[in-house]
Design a protein around this motif. Structure first.
Motif, PDB file in Angstrom:
ATOM      1  N   SER A 132      54.522  24.214 -41.642  1.00 16.93           N
ATOM      2  CA  SER A 132      55.262  24.543 -40.422  1.00 16.93           C
ATOM      3  C   SER A 132      56.251  23.445 -40.015  1.00 16.93           C
ATOM      4  O   SER A 132      57.274  23.733 -39.407  1.00 16.93           O
ATOM      5  N   GLU A 133      55.965  22.192 -40.385  1.00 14.22           N
ATOM      6  CA  GLU A 133      56.801  21.076 -39.937  1.00 14.22           C
ATOM      7  C   GLU A 133      57.720  20.532 -41.035  1.00 14.22           C
ATOM      8  O   GLU A 133      58.556  19.681 -40.755  1.00 14.22           O
ATOM      9  N   THR A 134      57.547  20.994 -42.269  1.00 18.14           N
ATOM     10  CA  THR A 134      58.450  20.602 -43.353  1.00 18.14           C
ATOM     11  C   THR A 134      58.862  21.865 -44.104  1.00 18.14           C
ATOM     12  O   THR A 134      58.347  22.952 -43.848  1.00 18.14           O
ATOM     13  N   ARG A 162      50.215  22.252 -41.037  1.00 19.90           N
ATOM     14  CA  ARG A 162      51.295  21.410 -40.511  1.00 19.90           C
ATOM     15  C   ARG A 162      52.369  21.173 -41.562  1.00 19.90           C
ATOM     16  O   ARG A 162      53.570  21.204 -41.249  1.00 19.90           O
ATOM     17  N   LEU A 188      52.671  12.945 -43.264  1.00 20.18           N
ATOM     18  CA  LEU A 188      51.664  13.714 -42.519  1.00 20.18           C
ATOM     19  C   LEU A 188      50.262  13.431 -43.058  1.00 20.18           C
ATOM     20  O   LEU A 188      49.294  13.350 -42.298  1.00 20.18           O
ATOM     21  N   GLU A 211      61.126  17.325 -49.916  1.00 23.42           N
ATOM     22  CA  GLU A 211      60.281  17.346 -48.717  1.00 23.42           C
ATOM     23  C   GLU A 211      58.972  16.587 -48.903  1.00 23.42           C
ATOM     24  O   GLU A 211      58.241  16.374 -47.936  1.00 23.42           O
ATOM     25  N   LYS A 219      58.009  13.660 -46.578  1.00 21.96           N
ATOM     26  CA  LYS A 219      57.628  14.082 -45.224  1.00 21.96           C
ATOM     27  C   LYS A 219      56.160  14.527 -45.198  1.00 21.96           C
ATOM     28  O   LYS A 219      55.428  14.219 -44.249  1.00 21.96           O
TER      29      LYS A 219
END
Length: 371
Positions: free
Chosen positions: A141-143, A138, A306, A299, A302
């Motif tokens: 893929s998300e950051t 994650r 998570l 990043e 972020k």
């Protein structure tokens, strides 16, 4: 709600390389022996870290590493939630030498697979590592924690792609046959370049590298011919003087891009002033690396968010897990009691009576577990 996990480890942050070498557990011999000794544990052993994750007390893990010559001052010991938080940071690349590097996620996965192969895992460790692997995916893929080149070899590849777009079919010349040259060539091959021309002062080393990567080998004397045929030149040779000077470049109709990642430099800076010659050096690439690394660091918050969400999810699972374990133990105890009270009854009667007695107690356990 105490979490009975422990972590004993050392890394590039706490120990020099000679200590990390002593701690490393090879998967063929040392790792299986360590897992047999530790009982239930997962060992993450890489060039930058050796970490033992287990359930219960950390004393045996500490003793194992001390016996390998690791002094206590190099070790960190964590318990409970801090074990999970550390594992999640490792899997997400936040604890790596290069923030956001992708290799560590595969190493975390491999550590779990090896522990499974030796029957050394149990439910808490399984869930912790599965959660860490999912979290690592994650994060990437998300950051943008893994975006952009943060090594010179990757930065050179990024630059080549920025110049040409598609590298398919290009003729690439590499000066030098050392580790950096091999790393860059490996990246290039994965992007479908055409011919690869390896030039080195020692012809045997050029031939060995060319054979490994499907290229053509040339001695240094053939450099003018190579420069005439190449679209892209990457220089990483160990040489005390310039290997490419303005007078070495033949006249050509199409542009030639040169990337000099050697120190000392292989390419005379005056080459960059020639028509159709475009030269980039280590400083240019370092600026790209620093810019990308700064972007990755931006990043981190972020990824931390998570991680906190994943920690909450694990605790929720653990609360249910504890109830399930308590219910199982209760049912087994009541079944033994009923069998002792009614030794002549059949097993079905025992189970029915044990179930009847367990019902109100199970409802109480579930009520206690609710937040």
């Amino acid at each position: 709600m105490a979490l009975p996990l422990y972590l004993v480890g050392l890394s590039h942050k706490t120990a020099p390389v000679e200590v990390r070498e002593r701690a490393a557990l090879d998967p063929a011999v040392a790792l299986p022996a360590a897992l047999r000794r530790l009982g239930k544990a997962v060992v993450l052993s890489t060039c930058n870290r050796t970490e033992i994750y287990g359930v219960g007390a950390p004393e045996e893990a500490k003793a194992l590493l001390r016996e390998r010559g690791v002094e206590p001052r190099y070790l960190y010991v964590k318990e409970g939630m801090e074990v999970l938080r550390h594992l999640f940071r490792v899997a997400a690349g936040l604890d790596s030498l290069v923030v956001g590097e992708a290799q560590i996620l595969g190493q975390v996965r491999e550590a779990l697979f090896l522990a499974r192969a030796h029957k050394a895992t149990e439910s808490l460790l399984e869930k912790a590592f599965q959660s860490a692997i999912a979290l690592g995916k994650r994060a990437r893929s998300e950051t943008a924690i893994g975006a952009g080149a943060v090594s010179v070899a990757y930065a050179a590849l990024d630059l080549a792609q920025a110049v040409y777009g598609d590298l398919t079919g290009l003729t690439v010349a590499v000066l030098g046959a050392g580790e950096m040259a091999e790393l860059f060539l490996t990246h290039l091959r994965a992007h479908g370049v055409g011919r690869v021309l390896v030039v080195n002062r020692t012809a045997e080393r050029a031939k060995a590298l060319a054979e490994r990567l499907g290229g053509e080998a040339f001695a240094l004397e053939a450099l003018p011919q190579v420069l005439a045929e190449a679209d892209l030149v990457v220089a990483s040779a160990a040489a005390p003087h310039y290997l490419v000077r303005p007078e070495d470049l033949p006249r050509r109709a199409k542009p030639l891009f040169l990337i000099d990642i050697a120190l000392p430099r292989n390419i005379d800076p005056r080459v960059g002033r020639l028509p159709h010659a475009y030269l980039y050096n280590l400083d240019d690439l370092q600026r790209v690396v620093e810019k990308n690394l700064k972007a990755r660091l931006g990043e981190v918050p972020k990824v931390e968010a998570l991680i906190e969400k994943a920690l909450g999810d694990y605790l929720e699972w653990y609360a249910g897990h504890r109830v399930r374990e308590a219910i199982r133990a209760l049912e087994e105890r009541l079944l033994r009691e009923v069998a002792k009270e009614f030794p002549h009854a059949d097993p079905l009667t025992w189970h029915k009576e044990a179930g009847r007695r367990a019902h109100p107690l199970i409802l109480a356990l579930k009520a206690q577990a609710r937040p």
